[in-house]
Design an enzyme around this catalytic site. Structure first.
Site, PDB file in Angstrom:
ATOM      1  N   HIS A 120      71.819  33.511   9.230  1.00 53.06           N
ATOM      2  CA  HIS A 120      70.669  32.633   8.985  1.00 53.06           C
ATOM      3  C   HIS A 120      71.153  31.241   8.540  1.00 53.06           C
ATOM      4  O   HIS A 120      70.638  30.222   9.003  1.00 53.06           O
ATOM      5  CB  HIS A 120      69.785  33.192   7.857  1.00 53.06           C
ATOM      6  CG  HIS A 120      69.036  34.448   8.196  1.00 53.06           C
ATOM      7  ND1 HIS A 120      69.088  35.577   7.412  1.00 53.06           N
ATOM      8  CD2 HIS A 120      68.205  34.756   9.222  1.00 53.06           C
ATOM      9  CE1 HIS A 120      68.313  36.520   7.941  1.00 53.06           C
ATOM     10  NE2 HIS A 120      67.768  36.054   9.036  1.00 53.06           N
TER      11      HIS A 120
ATOM     12  N   LYS B 214      58.326  45.795   8.780  1.00 47.31           N
ATOM     13  CA  LYS B 214      59.686  46.180   8.408  1.00 47.31           C
ATOM     14  C   LYS B 214      59.706  46.678   6.966  1.00 47.31           C
ATOM     15  O   LYS B 214      58.994  46.147   6.118  1.00 47.31           O
ATOM     16  CB  LYS B 214      60.628  44.980   8.525  1.00 47.31           C
ATOM     17  CG  LYS B 214      60.939  44.586   9.951  1.00 47.31           C
ATOM     18  CD  LYS B 214      61.985  43.484   9.982  1.00 47.31           C
ATOM     19  CE  LYS B 214      62.251  42.999  11.395  1.00 47.31           C
ATOM     20  NZ  LYS B 214      63.183  41.870  11.433  1.00 47.31           N
TER      21      LYS B 214
ATOM     22  N   SER C 171      69.976  41.422   8.935  1.00 45.11           N
ATOM     23  CA  SER C 171      69.619  41.827   7.566  1.00 45.11           C
ATOM     24  C   SER C 171      69.559  43.352   7.477  1.00 45.11           C
ATOM     25  O   SER C 171      69.959  43.946   6.475  1.00 45.11           O
ATOM     26  CB  SER C 171      68.262  41.239   7.177  1.00 45.11           C
ATOM     27  OG  SER C 171      68.289  39.842   7.235  1.00 45.11           O
TER      28      SER C 171
HETATM   29  P1  ADP Z   1      62.226  38.340  11.702  1.00 41.01           P
HETATM   30  O1  ADP Z   1      61.599  39.527  11.076  1.00 41.01           O
HETATM   31  O2  ADP Z   1      61.279  37.189  11.875  1.00 41.01           O
HETATM   32  O3  ADP Z   1      63.042  38.625  12.936  1.00 41.01           O
HETATM   33  P2  ADP Z   1      64.781  37.875  10.416  1.00 41.01           P
HETATM   34  O4  ADP Z   1      65.071  37.440   9.027  1.00 41.01           O
HETATM   35  O5  ADP Z   1      65.365  39.171  10.851  1.00 41.01           O
HETATM   36  O6  ADP Z   1      63.223  37.834  10.561  1.00 41.01           O
HETATM   37  O7  ADP Z   1      65.282  36.762  11.428  1.00 41.01           O
HETATM   38  C1  ADP Z   1      64.775  35.445  11.351  1.00 41.01           C
HETATM   39  C2  ADP Z   1      65.372  34.638  12.479  1.00 41.01           C
HETATM   40  O8  ADP Z   1      66.776  34.528  12.281  1.00 41.01           O
HETATM   41  C3  ADP Z   1      65.183  35.279  13.857  1.00 41.01           C
HETATM   42  O9  ADP Z   1      65.015  34.263  14.811  1.00 41.01           O
HETATM   43  C4  ADP Z   1      66.497  35.983  14.099  1.00 41.01           C
HETATM   44  O10 ADP Z   1      66.782  36.093  15.479  1.00 41.01           O
HETATM   45  C5  ADP Z   1      67.460  35.010  13.419  1.00 41.01           C
HETATM   46  N1  ADP Z   1      68.664  35.666  12.988  1.00 41.01           N
HETATM   47  C6  ADP Z   1      68.812  36.762  12.224  1.00 41.01           C
HETATM   48  N2  ADP Z   1      70.106  37.064  12.044  1.00 41.01           N
HETATM   49  C7  ADP Z   1      70.809  36.118  12.736  1.00 41.01           C
HETATM   50  C8  ADP Z   1      72.189  35.889  12.971  1.00 41.01           C
HETATM   51  N3  ADP Z   1      73.134  36.694  12.513  1.00 41.01           N
HETATM   52  N4  ADP Z   1      72.527  34.830  13.715  1.00 41.01           N
HETATM   53  C9  ADP Z   1      71.581  34.025  14.234  1.00 41.01           C
HETATM   54  N5  ADP Z   1      70.260  34.187  14.067  1.00 41.01           N
HETATM   55  C10 ADP Z   1      69.876  35.222  13.323  1.00 41.01           C
END
Ligand code: ADP
Length: 165
Positions: A17, A41, A128
């Site tokens: 992130h 989730k 995550s």
């Molecule tokens: P959501 O439930 O909205 O997917 P996340 O926190 O899992 O929330 O992810 C938020 C954003 O960050 C999404 O666009 C996801 O693809 C991106 N993301 C999550 N992990 C990574 C990572 N390791 N590298 C790049 N982008 C990421």
């Protein structure tokens, strides 16, 4: 001044992130990181905890605001006058869901553009969910998340242990 909005669950924030956040700030003057209420989730951290962890993890990154939001993303985009939504794309497996969401958001608000940013390869396998899984078995997550998250997860495990004693 161009503002972008980066929405997500951030449960918890990872180095992936943070990589996307830094890349977005090379393109926009300001980034609003929007922590969403997530009913689908299973959460480890509360909404407020996720927000505070992000604030602490981003304390040295200028031009960032961390907010919480509930409801439609397009409403938040309008409220904060964001020129674009930022999402991260790790692999092709992310694409289908992200594409559908971007198209639907544009349908709901014609001005809502989504920009996808790819992280550095070393973060491309990070999620995550995986962090929570590794941590739950006592694995070392320190290379995948900011120190504030390592400490917060350790504290949660200690609190849980105390409750079960
Ligand atoms: P959501 O439930 O909205 O997917 P996340 O926190 O899992 O929330 O992810 C938020 C954003 O960050 C999404 O666009 C996801 O693809 C991106 N993301 C999550 N992990 C990574 C990572 N390791 N590298 C790049 N982008 C990421």
């Amino acid at each position: 001044m161009k503002t972008a909005l980066f929405p997500g669950s951030f449960d918890p924030v990872t180095n992936g992130h943070l990589d996307v956040i830094k890349r977005a700030l090379l393109l926009f003057d300001k980034l609003i990181v929007a922590v969403s209420v997530n009913n689908t989730k299973s959460g480890l951290f509360s909404l407020e905890e996720r927000k505070q962890l992000l604030i602490r993890a981003c304390k040295d990154i200028p031009n960032i605001e961390v907010i919480c939001f509930e409801g439609l993303l397009v409403q938040a985009v309008q409220k904060y006058n964001a020129a674009a939504v930022i999402r991260g794309l790790r692999a092709i497996s992310d694409f289908e869901y992200e594409f559908q969401m971007a198209m639907m958001n544009r349908e709901l608000n014609k001005a809502c553009e989504t920009i996808f940013l790819m992280p550095s390869p070393e973060y491309s396998f990070l999620s995550s969910r995986m962090i929570k899984e590794i941590a739950s078995f006592g694995g070392d997550i320190s290379t995948f998340v900011p120190t504030v998250v390592v400490d917060a997860i350790r504290q949660k495990a200690l609190n849980r242990k105390k409750i079960n004693e």
